[in-house]
Write an enzyme that holds these catalytic residues in place. Sequence first.
Site, PDB file in Angstrom:
ATOM      1  CE  LYS A  13      -7.648   9.720   5.002  1.00  0.00           C
ATOM      2  NZ  LYS A  13      -6.999   9.215   6.188  1.00  0.00           N
ATOM      3  CG  HIS A  98     -12.248   5.958   6.934  1.00  0.00           C
ATOM      4  ND1 HIS A  98     -11.475   6.489   7.947  1.00  0.00           N
ATOM      5  CD2 HIS A  98     -11.401   5.738   5.898  1.00  0.00           C
ATOM      6  CE1 HIS A  98     -10.222   6.593   7.530  1.00  0.00           C
ATOM      7  NE2 HIS A  98     -10.156   6.135   6.277  1.00  0.00           N
ATOM      8  CD  GLU A 100      -9.304   9.385   8.887  1.00  0.00           C
ATOM      9  OE1 GLU A 100      -9.974   9.940   7.999  1.00  0.00           O
ATOM     10  OE2 GLU A 100      -8.103   9.084   8.746  1.00  0.00           O
ATOM     11  CD  GLU A 168      -8.711   2.192   5.118  1.00  0.00           C
ATOM     12  OE1 GLU A 168      -7.968   2.641   4.236  1.00  0.00           O
ATOM     13  OE2 GLU A 168      -9.516   2.882   5.746  1.00  0.00           O
TER      14      GLU A 168
HETATM   15  C1  PEP Z   1      -7.428   6.031   4.559  1.00  0.00           C
HETATM   16  O1  PEP Z   1      -7.740   7.005   5.227  1.00  0.00           O
HETATM   17  O2  PEP Z   1      -8.313   5.307   4.100  1.00  0.00           O
HETATM   18  C2  PEP Z   1      -6.002   5.777   4.340  1.00  0.00           C
HETATM   19  C3  PEP Z   1      -5.648   4.586   3.964  1.00  0.00           C
HETATM   20  O3  PEP Z   1      -5.150   6.828   4.575  1.00  0.00           O
HETATM   21  P1  PEP Z   1      -3.567   6.844   4.268  1.00  0.00           P
HETATM   22  O4  PEP Z   1      -3.345   6.221   2.928  1.00  0.00           O
HETATM   23  O5  PEP Z   1      -3.212   8.299   4.308  1.00  0.00           O
HETATM   24  O6  PEP Z   1      -2.914   6.056   5.357  1.00  0.00           O
END
Ligand code: PEP
Length: 251
Positions: A13, A98, A100, A168
Site C-alpha cells: 500500500k 483493490h 481501497e 478480499e
Molecule cells: C489488502 O489490503 O489487500 C489486505 C488484505 O490488507 P490486510 O492484510 O492488512 O487486511
Amino acid sequence: MAAPRPLIAGNWKMNGLAADGVALARSVAERAAKDALRCDVLVCPPATILNRIAEAMRGTKVAVGGQDCHAKASGAHTGDLSAPMVRDTGATFVIVGHSERRTDHGETDAMVRAKAEAARAAGLTPIVCIGETTAQRDGGETLQVLTRQIKGSVPPGLSGAEVVIAYEPVWAIGTGRTPTVAEIQEAHAHIHSELIGHSGERAADVRVLYGGSLNAGNAKAILAVPGVNGGLIGGASLKADDFLVIASSCP
Ligand code: PEP
C-alpha cells in the site's frame, strides 16, 4: 486438475521509502532463497520505488508488482501510471480493483476490467480484487456480488498464466476480522465455478487468493482451505518474518 502453485503476494500500500523498502524486499528474498517454499512470492511496493525494488529483486525468487495502472497506455492523465510504465520498471504483476481504490477513487467494475485488459496488453498479470462489503454480507448478497464483480471486472477467456483473482471481503481488510473457514471455502468455490462460466475451462487453473487480515497466526488454517490458492497480504507483508511465516504456511 491439480491445484495451481499458490501465490503469496504482499501489498505494501502507501508504505515504504527507498531505504526501508529495499531492505524489506531484500530480507524477503533472502528468506525465500533459504526456505523451500511451496508457493510463488510477490511484493507490490508503492510506485515511487517499484523500479528500485524490481532491480533489487532481479535474479531472486521474488516477483514484483504494481498496485494499480491506468486503462490507457499514455496520455493526459496527470499523476497516473500506465500499464506499459509499470511493466517498464521490471514489474510482472499489477493489482487492479483493490477495494481501497474502488472506494477512494470511485473505480467501477468496468474501469477495473479496462485496467486488467491494459495490464494484459502490456504483458503484466493483473490481480483483480473482488469482495463484498459488510452490508452486502449481512444482507446475504455475498455470492451475487462476487458473480457481478467477476462478470464486470474480469476480462473473459483468461487462463491461470494470464490473470489472478483476489477474494478480499472489504470488512476483513485491515480489521483483524476474517470470515470463517466455511465462509472462505464457499466464496472460493463460487468464484472458481463462476470463472469457468465466464471464461470456460481455460480458467480452471486461475489462482484465487484470499485477502483480509491474513497473518502469521491464521495463515495455516486459511491457506489450507480447498479453493484457496494463496493470499494477498497487506499489514503483515510489511514485516519480512511474518510474511515468510505466511509463505511457509502454504500446504
Ligand atoms: C489488502 O489490503 O489487500 C489486505 C488484505 O490488507 P490486510 O492484510 O492488512 O487486511
